[in-house]
Scaffold this motif. Structure first.
Motif, PDB file in Angstrom:
ATOM      1  N   TYR A 185      14.415 -47.387  49.671  1.00  0.00           N
ATOM      2  CA  TYR A 185      13.496 -46.422  49.326  1.00  0.00           C
ATOM      3  C   TYR A 185      12.134 -46.799  49.007  1.00  0.00           C
ATOM      4  CZ  TYR A 185      14.529 -48.589  44.720  1.00  0.00           C
ATOM      5  OH  TYR A 185      14.726 -49.584  43.753  1.00  0.00           O
ATOM      6  N   GLN A 203      14.763 -36.214  45.773  1.00  0.00           N
ATOM      7  CA  GLN A 203      16.340 -36.014  46.446  1.00  0.00           C
ATOM      8  C   GLN A 203      16.488 -37.110  47.599  1.00  0.00           C
ATOM      9  OE1 GLN A 203      16.533 -31.981  47.997  1.00  0.00           O
ATOM     10  NE2 GLN A 203      15.778 -31.080  46.205  1.00  0.00           N
ATOM     11  N   ARG A 204      15.401 -37.242  47.959  1.00  0.00           N
ATOM     12  CA  ARG A 204      15.497 -38.614  49.372  1.00  0.00           C
ATOM     13  C   ARG A 204      15.945 -39.690  48.468  1.00  0.00           C
ATOM     14  NH1 ARG A 204      10.818 -37.862  51.571  1.00  0.00           N
ATOM     15  NH2 ARG A 204       9.547 -39.370  50.096  1.00  0.00           N
ATOM     16  N   GLU A 250      17.350 -40.257  45.440  1.00  0.00           N
ATOM     17  CA  GLU A 250      18.865 -40.228  44.683  1.00  0.00           C
ATOM     18  C   GLU A 250      19.855 -40.231  46.008  1.00  0.00           C
ATOM     19  OE1 GLU A 250      18.270 -37.225  40.791  1.00  0.00           O
ATOM     20  OE2 GLU A 250      18.423 -36.302  42.932  1.00  0.00           O
ATOM     21  N   LYS A 251      19.249 -39.827  47.000  1.00  0.00           N
ATOM     22  CA  LYS A 251      20.356 -39.897  48.332  1.00  0.00           C
ATOM     23  C   LYS A 251      20.508 -41.177  48.694  1.00  0.00           C
ATOM     24  CE  LYS A 251      21.419 -38.144  53.141  1.00  0.00           C
ATOM     25  NZ  LYS A 251      21.055 -37.224  54.025  1.00  0.00           N
ATOM     26  N   GLN A 252      19.340 -42.012  48.739  1.00  0.00           N
ATOM     27  CA  GLN A 252      19.341 -43.607  49.120  1.00  0.00           C
ATOM     28  C   GLN A 252      19.760 -44.410  48.153  1.00  0.00           C
ATOM     29  OE1 GLN A 252      14.832 -43.661  49.522  1.00  0.00           O
ATOM     30  NE2 GLN A 252      14.939 -43.562  51.764  1.00  0.00           N
ATOM     31  N   ASP A 307      22.188 -43.235  46.025  1.00  0.00           N
ATOM     32  CA  ASP A 307      23.464 -42.737  45.894  1.00  0.00           C
ATOM     33  C   ASP A 307      23.887 -42.601  44.432  1.00  0.00           C
ATOM     34  OD1 ASP A 307      26.013 -41.437  46.471  1.00  0.00           O
ATOM     35  OD2 ASP A 307      27.087 -43.639  46.189  1.00  0.00           O
ATOM     36  N   CYS A 308      22.822 -42.026  43.554  1.00  0.00           N
ATOM     37  CA  CYS A 308      22.840 -41.749  42.372  1.00  0.00           C
ATOM     38  C   CYS A 308      22.089 -40.497  41.975  1.00  0.00           C
ATOM     39  CB  CYS A 308      22.443 -43.104  41.473  1.00  0.00           C
ATOM     40  SG  CYS A 308      22.008 -42.851  39.765  1.00  0.00           S
ATOM     41  N   GLN A 309      22.829 -39.670  40.985  1.00  0.00           N
ATOM     42  CA  GLN A 309      22.095 -38.561  40.558  1.00  0.00           C
ATOM     43  C   GLN A 309      21.080 -39.107  39.294  1.00  0.00           C
ATOM     44  OE1 GLN A 309      24.125 -35.161  39.493  1.00  0.00           O
ATOM     45  NE2 GLN A 309      22.556 -34.315  38.222  1.00  0.00           N
TER      46      GLN A 309
END
Length: 305
Positions: free
Chosen positions: A2, A38-39, A41-43, A45-47
């Motif tokens: 990220y 959102q990008r 969190e996706k990278q 893999d965690c909210q």
């Protein structure tokens, strides 16, 4: 991997509990800030946040990530600051919160001069008489009156100063000069509104014993500079820091009342966040303000006779 910008954004969202507010601070639209979060969190893999219509609250995993990320950014900032120090560079933005009156009428002019000597330095000033949150407002420095309880802040004391009652010569000529604070009830009073409440208990001292006088105002403002302007215009009696009005008293524009009844001095302090390696721009700004405050206090001492 990220981007650091996305990490910075996430940290500011955590501080402000708002995607749009953090985006505005970083010159991003709400849509762009939301997409960046959102990008991220996706990278990883965690909210990071539990979202609602009113706020953004960190999840348990988010708290771990944000605090670790914050420390990582501080280390990177420290490395950048060390390089800038080595090169003797004053560059980047410095964000400073100042009391309305003292900031506008005195310190802003000094900082204008300071910034003019460093073309790569951006000065971002915030004026107000409420206590500033250094983290939420992303501030480097804040100037504050009074004792501070936050142990997470470092501080440099600039001066010890009295709060004083003052009025213009015109006001006193028309309404008489009170000889004692208990006569203030017979006069027009200019009150500062602090934290939603008028500051209507003025402190004085007699024979070493402090006491308070309750006053009622006919004009109230949450802006200390407005109180100062009203006093100069002959609108009533105000209660101000000596530093705010020292030059006007020496120049005869205002008159110091009850010089034999002054309460204990209060500190004026510069505060900043704990860090192992404050940036050169921060240290130089602190030193410059201290130098100017000392010179001003020498030029305009308290008149007690």
């Amino acid at each position: 991997m990220y981007h650091l910008k996305d990490l910075h954004l996430a940290i500011r969202i955590a501080d402000l509990q708002s995607v749009s507010a953090a985006g505005r601070e970083l010159a991003m639209t709400p849509a762009a800030a939301s997409a960046a979060l959102q990008r991220l969190e996706k990278q990883i893999d965690c909210q990071l946040f539990s979202r609602s219509t009113r706020s953004m609250k960190l999840t348990q995993e988010g708290q771990v990530f944000i605090e670790t990320g914050r420390k990582a950014l501080q280390l990177l900032d420290g490395a950048s600051n060390a390089l800038a120090d080595n090169r003797g560079e004053l560059k980047g933005e410095i964000r400073i919160a100042l009391p309305s009156d003292l900031g506008r009428n005195l310190i802003r002019g000094w900082l204008d001069e300071f910034a003019s000597q460093a073309n790569d330095l951006t000065l971002n000033l915030f004026f107000g008489d409420q206590i500033s949150d250094l983290i939420n407002q992303n501030l480097h420095l804040a100037l504050r009156y009074g004792q501070l309880e936050d142990s997470n802040l470092k501080r440099r004391q600039l001066a010890m100063t009295h709060r004083v009652a003052i009025a213009s010569p015109d006001y006193l000529a028309q309404n008489g000069t009170p000889k004692h604070p208990n006569e203030l009830s017979q006069h027009k009073i200019l009150l500062l509104n602090r934290g939603g409440e008028p500051w209507n208990r003025w402190r004085f001292s007699h024979k070493g014993e402090s006491y308070e006088t309750h006053v009622k105002g006919n004009k109230i403002s949450n802006d200390g500079a407005v109180i100062h302007e009203w006093a100069l215009a002959g609108q009533g009696i105000a209660y101000k820091s000596w530093l705010d009005v020292a030059a006007d008293v020496h120049q005869g524009k205002l008159v110091l009342l009850f010089p034999d009844q002054l309460a204990e001095k209060i500190p004026l302090q510069l505060v900043y966040l704990q860090t192992d390696y404050p940036a050169l721009k921060t240290r130089k700004t602190i030193d410059f303000i201290i130098e100017r405050i000392e010179a001003f206090s020498t030029a305009f001492p308290l008149i007690t006779k």
